[in-house]
Design an enzyme around this catalytic site. Structure first.
Site, short mmCIF file in Angstrom:
data_model
loop_
_atom_site.label_atom_id
_atom_site.label_comp_id
_atom_site.label_asym_id
_atom_site.label_seq_id
_atom_site.Cartn_x
_atom_site.Cartn_y
_atom_site.Cartn_z
N ARG A 170 53.61 31.78 31.04
CA ARG A 170 54.76 32.66 30.82
C ARG A 170 55.14 32.68 29.35
O ARG A 170 56.05 31.96 28.91
CB ARG A 170 55.95 32.19 31.67
CG ARG A 170 55.64 32.14 33.17
CD ARG A 170 56.85 31.64 33.96
NE ARG A 170 56.56 31.53 35.38
CZ ARG A 170 56.03 30.47 35.96
NH1 ARG A 170 55.70 29.40 35.22
NH2 ARG A 170 55.79 30.45 37.26
N VAL A 206 46.69 7.67 31.70
CA VAL A 206 47.15 6.48 32.41
C VAL A 206 48.18 5.74 31.55
O VAL A 206 47.92 5.44 30.39
CB VAL A 206 45.99 5.52 32.74
CG1 VAL A 206 46.51 4.28 33.47
CG2 VAL A 206 44.93 6.21 33.58
N GLY A 222 66.04 12.60 37.07
CA GLY A 222 64.85 13.21 36.51
C GLY A 222 63.61 12.35 36.56
O GLY A 222 62.58 12.73 36.00
N GLU A 255 60.12 14.17 40.84
CA GLU A 255 60.00 15.61 40.92
C GLU A 255 60.69 16.13 42.19
O GLU A 255 61.01 15.37 43.10
CB GLU A 255 58.52 16.01 40.96
CG GLU A 255 57.69 15.54 39.78
CD GLU A 255 57.99 16.32 38.51
OE1 GLU A 255 58.63 17.41 38.61
OE2 GLU A 255 57.59 15.86 37.43
N LYS A 281 45.00 7.07 38.77
CA LYS A 281 44.96 6.17 37.62
C LYS A 281 44.08 4.95 37.92
O LYS A 281 43.35 4.47 37.03
CB LYS A 281 46.38 5.74 37.26
CG LYS A 281 47.23 6.90 36.77
CD LYS A 281 48.70 6.53 36.64
CE LYS A 281 49.53 7.71 36.17
NZ LYS A 281 50.98 7.40 36.13
N GLY A 332 56.92 10.44 30.63
CA GLY A 332 57.89 11.10 29.77
C GLY A 332 57.21 11.91 28.69
O GLY A 332 56.06 11.63 28.31
#
Length: 442
Positions: A48, A131, A186, A189, A204, A307
């Site tokens: 987008r 990982v 946060g 999900e 992982k 993060g």
């Protein structure tokens, strides 16, 4: 020696991609000094474009066109998922462009194909960010410990589940309440399945096992259990025996025994670990991994495992390594799968177990239950009973902690116990890992 700029195509501009763009811009001079040449963005491909108007002419929705451009030297992929990432990265590699990716799912499913394409073109494939976020873990496995024999890699590699379990332990809250809090902050999900069902950690684990044991291990080879069934009662039961519950990824080199050759075990599941073990004190969304090697001994890697900024840090580290190779005319480490060890079935993995049963409060129940454990070759280390004492229809809670036993033997025992008249319910079965000894039965 090359001095012209290293041109980078970025696929994806979400939480991680945005941080990659920021770091490339804010640290441009330092990155150029470290790499030996300027590192510049050639374009950013997104689905987008209108949401990224601040990137101006860099933005495009034509990802296939971007990765095949002649002025692109390196493709950085942070979109995740299997497709279109696989097709785009294979196209880039076949076109002679090095790749930096944070895509654990793709590497765990089809990393071998990417490695083969990189080898065929003589380019680099780096994936430190796949990982444990910012924690420098994969490069030590690939390079620093290349002269050693790694025997085990075990730890906490998913921040969401660790936050949830830490919150349950700290407050006594239920899984549902802890998940709600993780979502609000946060850490989880909207659809947390990949995390709480263990799939993220399994991907992982496959990558870690592949690197540690020079063997191609895919996510399908990893035994995977999540944390949805962990209850506040399980957390309390762990505390009663001086343990904490953590979702662990455990990858082990298994010794040859009799007619069984040396192999690899890779698994993910919630387990009780001693409260005194360093992993037990890893709280919140942090990750920590222990690596055990014959010469180096035990090493611990700890830090932020997810993060935008931490993951982008790992991406930029890989990007600088690739840029240095381009400037100096060298190549990074190639895939090492020479050992080609078989992956051992989960049924052969030996672990201690904590089994909680609701049983009828009458004479002979403990003896019959102990007899079933013995018949299946599972040795009992300790038994604790609470409640009961009134006879009749009263129920008691019986906790059995076993010595190490093969998964298959324990599973058969539990199946039989669940069918006994004296057993009202099998409340929970959790593994107990001391992380200090090998755990595979021949």
């Amino acid at each position: 020696m090359r001095v012209k700029p290293i041109r980078v195509a970025l696929l994806g501009c979400g939480t991680v991609g945005r941080e990659v763009v920021r770091l490339l811009r804010d640290q441009a001079d330092e990155l150029a000094a470290r790499a030996g040449a300027p590192v510049e963005l050639a374009g950013v491909a997104v689905r987008r474009p209108h949401k990224h108007s601040d990137l101006g002419e860099l933005i495009t929705s034509d990802a296939p066109g971007l990765v095949t451009r002649d002025d692109v030297d390196v493709v950085v992929e942070v979109i995740g998922g299997i497709e279109p990432a696989r097709t785009l990265l294979l196209e880039a590699l076949k076109g002679g462009k090095s790749v930096v990716t944070a895509n654990k799912a793709l590497l765990a499913e089809d990393g071998a194909t990417l490695a083969e394409a990189a080898d065929a073109s003589g380019v680099d494939l780096y994936f430190e960010a796949a990982v444990a976020g910012a924690i420098p873990l994969l490069r030590p496995l690939r390079e620093s410990l290349a002269g050693d024999r790694i025997t085990r890699v075990a730890g906490i590699v998913n921040g969401t589940t660790n936050f949830i379990l830490s919150a349950m332990a700290a407050s006594g809250s239920s899984y549902g309440d802890a998940l709600e809090e993780a979502t609000r902050l946060g850490y989880a999900e909207a659809d947390p399945s990949a995390d709480v069902d263990g799939y993220d950690a399994a991907s992982k684990a496959a990558i870690l096992a592949s690197l540690a044991f020079h063997t191609r291990v895919t996510a399908a080879d990893v035994h995977c259990e999540g944390i949805r069934s962990v209850t506040a009662a399980d957390i309390a039961a762990a505390a009663e025996i001086g343990c904490m519950i953590k979702l662990l990824a455990i990858c082990e080199r298994t010794p040859a025994e009799g007619d069984t050759p040396e192999g690899v075990s890779a698994r993910v599941y919630p387990a009780m670990i001693p409260a005194a073990h360093p992993l037990a004190s890893v709280d919140g969304a942090f990750n920590a991994v222990f690596v055990e090697a014959e010469a180096a001994g035990q090493l611990m890697f700890y830090g932020q495992g997810a993060g935008g900024a931490p993951t982008a840090s790992a991406v930029l580290g890989d990007l600088v390594a690739v840029a240095r190779n381009l400037v100096g005319g060298g190549r990074g480490p190639r895939e090492s799968a020479y050992a080609s060890l078989p992956v051992r079935p989960m049924g052969t993995v030996a672990t201690r177990y904590h089994v909680s049963l609701e049983v009828a409060d009458r004479a002979g129940v403990l003896a019959s239950i102990a007899g079933e454990f013995a018949r299946h070759g599972v040795s009992i280390a300790a038994v604790r009973q609470t409640g009961g004492g009134n006879g009749g229809d009263a129920a008691a809670r019986l906790v059995v902690v076993t010595h190490a036993a093969p998964e298959a033997a324990l599973a058969s025992t539990v199946d039989v116990l669940a069918g006994l008249d004296a057993v009202r319910a099998v409340d929970s079965v959790l593994r107990v890992e001391d992380l200090g000894r090998k755990g595979v039965a021949g």
